[in-house]
Design an enzyme around this catalytic site. Structure first.
Site, PDB file in Angstrom:
ATOM      1  CG  HIS A 351       1.083   2.422   3.251  1.00 13.69           C
ATOM      2  ND1 HIS A 351       2.159   2.857   2.711  1.00 13.69           N
ATOM      3  CD2 HIS A 351       0.109   2.840   2.259  1.00 13.69           C
ATOM      4  CE1 HIS A 351       1.955   3.799   1.422  1.00 13.69           C
ATOM      5  NE2 HIS A 351       0.670   3.488   1.184  1.00 13.69           N
ATOM      6  CD  GLU A 427      -4.173   4.874  -3.237  1.00 15.35           C
ATOM      7  OE1 GLU A 427      -5.408   5.341  -3.554  1.00 15.35           O
ATOM      8  OE2 GLU A 427      -3.406   5.647  -2.768  1.00 15.35           O
TER       9      GLU A 427
END
Length: 547
Positions: A351, A427
């Site tokens: 990202h 994550e």
């Protein structure tokens, strides 16, 4: 007068092949019907197909060969020999056919002759020279904007047709080489007991570069060509799909060095941007090792981008040319066997930046879930433009966290695709360390940090997720996505630890390698997964689109 004895059914051998220069890319097929006793070529067929995948071209070659044999004698028995293990195993009934582009072609091929009248055998590529050469002639003709011409074909001469002559008594089920065979009637069950292999990929929908090329050539209404074949000749040249062969070695160089050989020590936490430098330069060098001149830009500021690609003038390329070249590296077959079909290729996008990224703070799945910063949104726009120029992405899948969903949304909007959410791409949960810098964790939780750096089984303070647990989660996610996107190129928008873990698992590297890879915000990496379970790292930490 006594009734005449029924005419014995004829036997034919069909050899077929297909190739795609880019996979998907400009493609063609070739097929030849042979006399099984003399080896004489009875009919040749070839056609330029526009932009499709290698597997589609192979199926089209099979279909053309069966139809040509049926025109000679609809009551014949046929023995098909191909160097595509995927087609042979699927048509023999041992492997399932899942891909929507393959199913109708396989069904159509199965209807040409009644069940039980066609058998299939895998042969090495070197034994399939005639069909291979026909496929290349068709692709060469298509590149010139022409249809394949039987009168201009030299495929039989190039393939050494005289070498086919068989001793008397050779049957349709015999081979021209001494390699082990695997012959089975079409549609039979059984096989070697291995797992069914996933299908190869179909033509990529929404692929601007490929579609533009197809539209230009299809306007010429190129058709299939067949001819009655003659004569014999010299040795073989050319392989199906050779236009992309130079790119074949790219990913393996990356997989050998993409995540290892970086001598940096574990000076930072994975997921914070504080991990050791040096690994990204290695990844770039591995990418640059390919014969394609792939963009050796795998590391931000590594200065290794030209390594392995001397004299290729990388610096003089436009960004669009570099993007197309990079796409070919990611989509090329690599060292994978040619009969494995198109791999499932995961393009791994980290990202864009959040407000925590430049501060190098732990930012996992258990913290504040920040959105992109203005810099991060600009990075997402840049990577979207780059991926649109490359034109290879067929689906977009993202982690459920805000920063990945936002990045994925910007890219998907540019590509005209929807975003699917995959929980497994989130994550690592860093527990009580969320929002802290590495130095702050060292001050507050020194013993826990030391244990975490020493063992993948150690959890961050406060019950976070260990790297071992993350690895198990990513392996399960990988297997699920490989099955769901077999033969396709998919963009996975995720985070530092998951992306490093995809690379680590592909390389078979130890858990401590996570601390020896640098992964920049909005960087691209890629891993290809093959039907036999093999994997190849094709790209790592590529950031040229941000400059």
């Amino acid at each position: 007068m006594a009734d005449q004895a029924p005419r014995p059914a004829r036997e034919f051998v069909v050899e077929a092949d297909g190739g795609s220069r880019g996979n998907p890319g400009p493609a063609g097929y070739g097929a030849v019907v042979l006399d099984p006793v003399t080896g004489e070529a009875l009919v040749e067929a070839a056609e330029y197909l526009g932009v499709v995948t290698n597997n589609v071209a192979e199926y089209r070659g099979l279909l053309a060969g069966l139809r040509a044999a049926a025109e000679l004698d609809p009551d014949a028995t046929v023995h098909v020999r191909m160097d595509s293990k995927l087609v042979v195993e699927q048509m023999s009934g041992r492997w399932k056919i899942k891909h929507p582009d393959m199913k109708p072609l396989a069904a159509e091929a199965a209807r040409v002759f009644p069940p039980g009248r066609v058998t299939y055998e895998w042969i090495p590529r070197a034994s399939n020279k005639h069909a291979d050469r026909l496929a290349n002639e068709a692709m060469d003709a298509g590149a010139r904007g022409e249809a394949w011409s039987p009168s201009d074909s030299t495929a039989e001469l190039d393939a050494g047709g005289a070498d086919r002559a068989a001793p008397a008594g050779r049957t349709a089920g015999s081979r021209r080489t001494g390699a082990a065979s695997a012959v089975a009637p079409a549609g039979t069950e059984g096989g070697d007991g291995g797992e069914p292999a996933p299908d190869g990929g179909g033509a990529a929908a929404g692929e601007p570069l490929a579609r533009a090329g197809r539209d230009r050539v299809d306007a010429a209404s190129l058709g299939a060509g067949t001819r009655a074949a003659t004569s014999t000749g010299a040795s073989a040249t050319g392989t199906s799909g050779t236009g992309a062969s130079a790119t074949g070695a790219s990913g393996t160089g990356a997989s050998a060095t993409g995540a290892s050989g970086a001598g940096a020590s574990a000076t930072g936490a994975s997921g914070t941007g504080a991990s050791a430098t040096g690994a990204s330069g290695t990844g770039a060098s591995a990418t640059g090792t390919s014969g394609t001149g792939a963009p050796a830009t795998g590391a931000s500021g590594a200065g290794a981008s030209a390594t392995g690609a001397p004299g290729l003038g990388v610096a003089a390329e436009t960004s669009g040319e570099a993007d197309v070249r990079a796409a070919k590296v990611v989509a090329s077959p690599g060292w994978g066997p040619p009969d494995m079909g198109a791999p499932a290729t995961f393009v791994l996008l980290r990202h864009g930046e959040t407000p925590l990224t430049p501060q190098k703070r732990f930012s996992g799945s258990g913290g504040s879930d920040p959105s992109l910063s203005p810099v991060g949104r600009e990075q997402a726009e840049r990577v979207a433009a780059s991926l649109a120029r490359r034109g290879t992405i067929e689906a977009v899948v993202a982690s459920p966290l805000a920063r990945t969903r936002e990045t994925a949304g910007i890219v998907a909007a540019r590509l005209g695709l929807e975003v699917a959410i995959e929980e497994g791409l989130r994550e690592t949960d860093f527990g009580a360390w969320e929002g802290l810098t590495f130095g702050e964790v060292r001050e507050r939780h020194p013993a826990d940090l030391d244990a975490w750096l020493a063992s993948p089984d150690a959890e961050p303070t406060g019950g976070g997720e260990s790297f071992a647990a993350t690895g198990t989660r990513i392996a399960a996610t990988r297997d699920r996505l490989v099955a769901a996107y077999a033969g396709r190129t998919v963009l996975l928008v995720s985070h530092v630890t998951p992306i490093k873990t995809f690379v680590r698992l592909a390389l078979g590297a130890p858990p401590e390698s996570l601390f020896r890879m640098e992964l920049s915000a909005a960087s691209l990496s890629a891993v290809a997964y093959y039907a036999d379970g093999g994997a190849s790292v094709r790209l790592f930490n590529e950031t040229s689109h941000l400059r």
